[in-house]
Write a protein that holds these residues in place. Structure first.
Motif, PDB file in Angstrom:
ATOM      1  N   LEU A 190      -9.103  -3.513 -11.554  1.00  0.00           N
ATOM      2  CA  LEU A 190      -9.206  -3.905 -10.144  1.00  0.00           C
ATOM      3  C   LEU A 190     -10.557  -4.527  -9.831  1.00  0.00           C
ATOM      4  O   LEU A 190     -11.597  -4.119 -10.388  1.00  0.00           O
ATOM      5  CB  LEU A 190      -8.938  -2.703  -9.255  1.00  0.00           C
ATOM      6  N   LYS A 191     -10.516  -5.494  -8.921  1.00  0.00           N
ATOM      7  CA  LYS A 191     -11.704  -6.227  -8.504  1.00  0.00           C
ATOM      8  C   LYS A 191     -11.902  -6.041  -7.004  1.00  0.00           C
ATOM      9  O   LYS A 191     -10.929  -5.772  -6.282  1.00  0.00           O
ATOM     10  CB  LYS A 191     -11.533  -7.714  -8.807  1.00  0.00           C
ATOM     11  N   PRO A 192     -13.120  -6.232  -6.521  1.00  0.00           N
ATOM     12  CA  PRO A 192     -13.341  -6.117  -5.068  1.00  0.00           C
ATOM     13  C   PRO A 192     -12.425  -7.047  -4.265  1.00  0.00           C
ATOM     14  O   PRO A 192     -11.995  -6.682  -3.154  1.00  0.00           O
ATOM     15  CB  PRO A 192     -14.808  -6.506  -4.924  1.00  0.00           C
ATOM     16  N   GLU A 193     -12.090  -8.207  -4.813  1.00  0.00           N
ATOM     17  CA  GLU A 193     -11.225  -9.134  -4.086  1.00  0.00           C
ATOM     18  C   GLU A 193      -9.770  -8.674  -4.023  1.00  0.00           C
ATOM     19  O   GLU A 193      -8.952  -9.306  -3.348  1.00  0.00           O
ATOM     20  CB  GLU A 193     -11.297 -10.542  -4.699  1.00  0.00           C
ATOM     21  N   ASP A 194      -9.426  -7.590  -4.696  1.00  0.00           N
ATOM     22  CA  ASP A 194      -8.095  -7.005  -4.565  1.00  0.00           C
ATOM     23  C   ASP A 194      -7.990  -6.101  -3.334  1.00  0.00           C
ATOM     24  O   ASP A 194      -6.906  -5.618  -3.011  1.00  0.00           O
ATOM     25  CB  ASP A 194      -7.738  -6.181  -5.815  1.00  0.00           C
TER      26      ASP A 194
ATOM     27  N   THR B  69      -0.151   0.209   2.686  1.00  0.00           N
ATOM     28  CA  THR B  69      -1.083   1.210   2.160  1.00  0.00           C
ATOM     29  C   THR B  69      -2.386   0.494   1.798  1.00  0.00           C
ATOM     30  O   THR B  69      -2.380  -0.579   1.195  1.00  0.00           O
ATOM     31  CB  THR B  69      -0.480   1.950   0.950  1.00  0.00           C
ATOM     32  N   GLN B  70      -3.494   1.092   2.201  1.00  0.00           N
ATOM     33  CA  GLN B  70      -4.803   0.451   2.004  1.00  0.00           C
ATOM     34  C   GLN B  70      -5.298   0.662   0.581  1.00  0.00           C
ATOM     35  O   GLN B  70      -5.310   1.791   0.078  1.00  0.00           O
ATOM     36  CB  GLN B  70      -5.817   1.035   2.991  1.00  0.00           C
ATOM     37  N   VAL B  71      -5.745  -0.427  -0.031  1.00  0.00           N
ATOM     38  CA  VAL B  71      -6.415  -0.373  -1.327  1.00  0.00           C
ATOM     39  C   VAL B  71      -7.815  -0.944  -1.135  1.00  0.00           C
ATOM     40  O   VAL B  71      -7.970  -2.069  -0.664  1.00  0.00           O
ATOM     41  CB  VAL B  71      -5.644  -1.177  -2.392  1.00  0.00           C
ATOM     42  N   THR B  72      -8.803  -0.147  -1.487  1.00  0.00           N
ATOM     43  CA  THR B  72     -10.195  -0.584  -1.375  1.00  0.00           C
ATOM     44  C   THR B  72     -10.858  -0.461  -2.734  1.00  0.00           C
ATOM     45  O   THR B  72     -10.853   0.622  -3.334  1.00  0.00           O
ATOM     46  CB  THR B  72     -10.959   0.264  -0.345  1.00  0.00           C
ATOM     47  N   VAL B  73     -11.395  -1.580  -3.210  1.00  0.00           N
ATOM     48  CA  VAL B  73     -12.079  -1.602  -4.503  1.00  0.00           C
ATOM     49  C   VAL B  73     -13.557  -1.825  -4.234  1.00  0.00           C
ATOM     50  O   VAL B  73     -13.974  -2.897  -3.806  1.00  0.00           O
ATOM     51  CB  VAL B  73     -11.524  -2.705  -5.417  1.00  0.00           C
ATOM     52  N   SER B  74     -14.327  -0.787  -4.472  1.00  0.00           N
ATOM     53  CA  SER B  74     -15.754  -0.849  -4.148  1.00  0.00           C
ATOM     54  C   SER B  74     -16.513   0.192  -4.954  1.00  0.00           C
ATOM     55  O   SER B  74     -15.992   1.263  -5.259  1.00  0.00           O
ATOM     56  CB  SER B  74     -15.961  -0.591  -2.651  1.00  0.00           C
ATOM     57  N   SER B  75     -17.757  -0.151  -5.280  1.00  0.00           N
ATOM     58  CA  SER B  75     -18.612   0.807  -5.964  1.00  0.00           C
ATOM     59  C   SER B  75     -19.445   1.592  -4.964  1.00  0.00           C
ATOM     60  O   SER B  75     -20.213   2.478  -5.343  1.00  0.00           O
ATOM     61  CB  SER B  75     -19.511   0.090  -6.976  1.00  0.00           C
TER      62      SER B  75
END
Length: 123
Positions: free
Chosen positions: A86-90, A117-123
């Protein structure tokens, strides 16, 4: 009554994985194709993946090819979206929707939608 219920979203680090589920009721996957779409803030809803009804043919957007896999369990009347690398842009709200028989790239061809459904890709 037709219903689509998504689950499995959440917060994940870049490079991580999630599996989304779309539980269908009121109809069978043998007759309707199921598409996964996503919508990020300020952007249009875009198609991600789709699985057709009869032969289970799958289609993926170029942006997710090799990373996302759509599948279904006919016994459970459920479609899954396995998301890897997964990437942040996903990051987006992910929706599943149905269309009669064959997959379509056009949002207007899908007549019933889940709540997302929310998907958040973040560090």
């Amino acid at each position: 009554q037709v219903q689509l219920v998504e689950s499995g979203g959440g917060l994940v680090q870049p490079g991580g994985s999630l599996r989304l589920s779309c539980a269908a009721s009121g109809f069978t996957l043998n007759t309707y194709a199921i598409g996964w779409f996503r919508q990020a803030p300020g952007k249009e809803r875009e198609g991600v993946s789709c699985i057709s009804s009869r032969d289970g043919s799958t289609y993926d957007a170029d942006s997710v090819k090799g990373r996302f896999t759509i599948s279904r369990d006919s016994a459970k009347n459920t479609v899954y979206l396995q998301m890897s690398s997964l990437k942040p842009e996903d990051t987006a709200v992910y929706y599943c929707a149905r269309t009669f028989y064959r997959c379509s790239r056009y949002v207007s061809r899908y007549d019933y939608w889940g709540q997302g459904t929310q998907v958040t890709v973040s560090s």
